[in-house]
Design an enzyme around this catalytic site. Structure first.
Site, PDB file in Angstrom:
ATOM      1  N   TYR A 225       1.274   5.175   4.486  1.00  0.00           N
ATOM      2  CA  TYR A 225       1.561   5.068   3.046  1.00  0.00           C
ATOM      3  C   TYR A 225       1.985   6.431   2.482  1.00  0.00           C
ATOM      4  O   TYR A 225       2.987   6.536   1.774  1.00  0.00           O
ATOM      5  CB  TYR A 225       0.303   4.563   2.333  1.00  0.00           C
ATOM      6  CG  TYR A 225       0.432   4.334   0.848  1.00  0.00           C
ATOM      7  CD1 TYR A 225       1.240   3.326   0.353  1.00  0.00           C
ATOM      8  CD2 TYR A 225      -0.288   5.118  -0.060  1.00  0.00           C
ATOM      9  CE1 TYR A 225       1.336   3.104  -1.019  1.00  0.00           C
ATOM     10  CE2 TYR A 225      -0.195   4.897  -1.431  1.00  0.00           C
ATOM     11  CZ  TYR A 225       0.612   3.890  -1.901  1.00  0.00           C
ATOM     12  OH  TYR A 225       0.702   3.669  -3.256  1.00  0.00           O
TER      13      TYR A 225
ATOM     14  N   SER B 245      -5.725  -2.788  -9.697  1.00  0.00           N
ATOM     15  CA  SER B 245      -4.656  -3.745  -9.364  1.00  0.00           C
ATOM     16  C   SER B 245      -5.118  -4.567  -8.164  1.00  0.00           C
ATOM     17  O   SER B 245      -6.263  -4.463  -7.737  1.00  0.00           O
ATOM     18  CB  SER B 245      -3.353  -3.003  -9.026  1.00  0.00           C
ATOM     19  OG  SER B 245      -3.431  -2.459  -7.721  1.00  0.00           O
TER      20      SER B 245
HETATM   21  N1  LIG Z   1      -2.948   0.656  -7.755  1.00  0.00           N
HETATM   22  C1  LIG Z   1      -2.933   1.915  -7.384  1.00  0.00           C
HETATM   23  O1  LIG Z   1      -3.990   2.563  -7.313  1.00  0.00           O
HETATM   24  C2  LIG Z   1      -1.608   2.605  -7.115  1.00  0.00           C
HETATM   25  C3  LIG Z   1      -1.607   3.998  -7.060  1.00  0.00           C
HETATM   26  C4  LIG Z   1      -0.410   4.653  -6.805  1.00  0.00           C
HETATM   27  C5  LIG Z   1       0.748   3.930  -6.615  1.00  0.00           C
HETATM   28  N2  LIG Z   1       0.726   2.565  -6.661  1.00  0.00           N
HETATM   29  C6  LIG Z   1       1.983   1.863  -6.437  1.00  0.00           C
HETATM   30  O2  LIG Z   1       2.204   0.941  -7.483  1.00  0.00           O
HETATM   31  C7  LIG Z   1       3.055  -0.100  -7.011  1.00  0.00           C
HETATM   32  C8  LIG Z   1       2.484  -1.434  -7.473  1.00  0.00           C
HETATM   33  O3  LIG Z   1       1.245  -1.636  -6.837  1.00  0.00           O
HETATM   34  P1  LIG Z   1      -0.038  -2.292  -7.545  1.00  0.00           P
HETATM   35  O4  LIG Z   1      -1.117  -1.307  -7.498  1.00  0.00           O
HETATM   36  O5  LIG Z   1       0.355  -2.895  -8.832  1.00  0.00           O
HETATM   37  O6  LIG Z   1      -0.402  -3.410  -6.455  1.00  0.00           O
HETATM   38  P2  LIG Z   1      -0.327  -5.001  -6.503  1.00  0.00           P
HETATM   39  O7  LIG Z   1      -1.126  -5.526  -7.633  1.00  0.00           O
HETATM   40  O8  LIG Z   1      -0.679  -5.437  -5.121  1.00  0.00           O
HETATM   41  O9  LIG Z   1       1.216  -5.298  -6.785  1.00  0.00           O
HETATM   42  C9  LIG Z   1       2.173  -5.146  -5.786  1.00  0.00           C
HETATM   43  C10 LIG Z   1       3.418  -5.910  -6.168  1.00  0.00           C
HETATM   44  O10 LIG Z   1       4.379  -5.715  -5.110  1.00  0.00           O
HETATM   45  C11 LIG Z   1       4.885  -6.992  -4.734  1.00  0.00           C
HETATM   46  N3  LIG Z   1       5.271  -7.013  -3.339  1.00  0.00           N
HETATM   47  C12 LIG Z   1       4.522  -6.751  -2.249  1.00  0.00           C
HETATM   48  N4  LIG Z   1       5.222  -6.955  -1.128  1.00  0.00           N
HETATM   49  C13 LIG Z   1       6.453  -7.386  -1.520  1.00  0.00           C
HETATM   50  C14 LIG Z   1       7.632  -7.789  -0.839  1.00  0.00           C
HETATM   51  N5  LIG Z   1       7.718  -7.813   0.511  1.00  0.00           N
HETATM   52  N6  LIG Z   1       8.714  -8.150  -1.557  1.00  0.00           N
HETATM   53  C15 LIG Z   1       8.665  -8.156  -2.915  1.00  0.00           C
HETATM   54  N7  LIG Z   1       7.582  -7.808  -3.630  1.00  0.00           N
HETATM   55  C16 LIG Z   1       6.492  -7.432  -2.927  1.00  0.00           C
HETATM   56  C17 LIG Z   1       3.751  -7.971  -5.024  1.00  0.00           C
HETATM   57  O11 LIG Z   1       4.283  -9.274  -5.305  1.00  0.00           O
HETATM   58  P3  LIG Z   1       4.324 -10.519  -4.284  1.00  0.00           P
HETATM   59  O12 LIG Z   1       3.086 -10.466  -3.446  1.00  0.00           O
HETATM   60  O13 LIG Z   1       4.372 -11.704  -5.215  1.00  0.00           O
HETATM   61  O14 LIG Z   1       5.573 -10.367  -3.506  1.00  0.00           O
HETATM   62  C18 LIG Z   1       3.161  -7.386  -6.296  1.00  0.00           C
HETATM   63  O15 LIG Z   1       3.858  -7.878  -7.416  1.00  0.00           O
HETATM   64  C19 LIG Z   1       3.142   0.055  -5.503  1.00  0.00           C
HETATM   65  O16 LIG Z   1       4.378   0.639  -5.159  1.00  0.00           O
HETATM   66  C20 LIG Z   1       2.009   1.008  -5.176  1.00  0.00           C
HETATM   67  O17 LIG Z   1       2.259   1.762  -4.027  1.00  0.00           O
HETATM   68  C21 LIG Z   1      -0.437   1.890  -6.922  1.00  0.00           C
END
Ligand SMILES: NC(=O)c1ccc[n+]([C@@H]2O[C@H](COP(=O)([O-])OP(=O)(O)OC[C@H]3O[C@@H](n4cnc5c(N)ncnc54)[C@H](OP(=O)(O)O)[C@@H]3O)[C@@H](O)[C@H]2O)c1
Length: 322
Positions: free
Chosen positions: A200, A235
């Site tokens: 990651y 999330s």
């Molecule tokens: N939460 C944290 O602590 C955190 C911290 C730093 C960065 N981030 C970044 O924030 C972003 C969003 O993450 P989140 O925390 O909101 O997690 P999340 O709730 O798991 O959301 C992830 C989203 O990505 C989509 N996704 C996953 N695989 C996919 C695929 N193959 N094709 C299309 N869509 C896909 C999922 O939708 P579907 O499953 O419906 O496809 C979901 O809508 C990510 O890039 C993550 O790396 C998160």
């Protein structure tokens, strides 16, 4: 002359004290804190067409609500169409957007062959794209040495190549219009080495590098690039995170008592960063924010600190259990 010198010294001291206080008390880097008070508001994005990938849960979902409230027209993408429909309904309740202002576009980030027709569908519906938010992604918990090479490959496909593929198809349209904005949801793991998340960390560093290189190339075409680096945020990310084995999901749940940023706060700060076309922002509480600054300005001290603290202490901070 001496008086002027004293005044200057005092101003420098005052500036540093204020900066240190802002870092210690804030939940974003200093520039973003200032923009959130004195910069353009999220509402200044009203009417813009914003395409959010990964809009079916977590940060992407909350960003959709934030932008709907601001009056943006939205394209919501992810794989789970039902969840996107739920998010669309909620956007219409929370914002003054009409049915035709929100396009649901089911999309798999790693089905590269489908990306061209996805872009065509968005252009057929809205005629143009103002902002593409590359948010879809998955995290990871796994020991570096035990991680199968296939996991590294899968991570790069989703978190890097998926972003590049869509951006490369949207950019020519933006270049033709001489207007556009690419926003990447990276992570503080795109700035610091996050232990037990080797693939990651590598993927998020790659996204930052790829788009930092692009920024100047497209700047002349009036296209902006923003890299957003959130720290721990509530999330669904831990439920579906990669592990050391290919095809496996972590299936871990977040505890509401953990010290993570609230998703709506993260989405609001992201909205500010987008409205102000900022280059790079860090959105995180302390002590992670302090680590970001230490890593940027005193890299060897930060790395020494990380090694001294050890794996357990860093993991506690990452999982909001400190
Ligand atoms: N939460 C944290 O602590 C955190 C911290 C730093 C960065 N981030 C970044 O924030 C972003 C969003 O993450 P989140 O925390 O909101 O997690 P999340 O709730 O798991 O959301 C992830 C989203 O990505 C989509 N996704 C996953 N695989 C996919 C695929 N193959 N094709 C299309 N869509 C896909 C999922 O939708 P579907 O499953 O419906 O496809 C979901 O809508 C990510 O890039 C993550 O790396 C998160």
């Amino acid at each position: 002359m001496m008086d002027l010198l004293y005044l200057l010294v005092w101003l420098v001291v005052l500036f540093n004290v204020v900066a240190i206080l802002m870092i210690l008390c804030g939940d974003a880097d200093i520039a973003l804190q200032i923009k959130s008070k004195f910069g353009k508001s999220v509402e200044s994005l009203a009417g813009q067409v914003v395409w959010i990938t990964g809009a079916s849960s977590g940060i992407g979902e909350e960003l959709a609500y934030e932008l709907a409230r601001a009056g943006c027209r939205l394209v919501l993408s992810a794989r789970r169409t039902k969840e996107l429909e739920r998010v669309k309904k909620e956007c219409m309740l929370r914002g003054s957007v009409k049915d035709e202002d929100i396009l649901i576009l089911t999309l798999d980030s790693i089905d590269f062959a489908s990306h061209k027709s996805a872009v065509d569908k968005v252009l057929a519906h809205f005629k143009h794209i103002d902002v593409l938010v590359n948010n879809a992604g998955r995290s990871q918990r796994a020991e570096w040495m035990k991680t199968a090479l296939q996991v590294d490959r899968d991570m790069l496909e989703l978190n890097v190549l998926g972003v590049l593929s869509l951006s490369k198809l949207v950019l020519p349209h933006m270049a033709e219009r001489k207007s556009g904005h690419i926003v990447n949801v990276s992570s503080v793991a795109g700035k610091l080495g996050a232990p037990l998340s080797g693939s990651y960390t590598g993927a998020k560093h790659a996204v930052q590098g790829w788009f930092d290189a692009l920024r100047v190339e497209v700047g002349e075409k009036n296209i902006y690039v923003t890299n957003i680096c959130p720290g721990p945020v509530f999330s669904n990310i831990l439920a579906v995170a990669f592990t050391e084995n290919a095809g496996e999901e972590l299936k871990s749940q977040m505890n509401p008592n953990e010290k993570r940023m609230k998703t709506d706060r993260c989405a609001y700060l992201m909205g500010v960063a987008i409205a102000n076309k900022m280059w790079e922002v860090w959105i995180t509480r302390n002590p992670v924010l302090l680590f970001c600054y230490a890593n940027q300005y005193l890299p060897n001290v930060a790395k020494w600190m990380g090694c001294r603290m050890g794996l357990k202490a860093i993991q506690k901070i990452r999982e909001g259990q400190n």
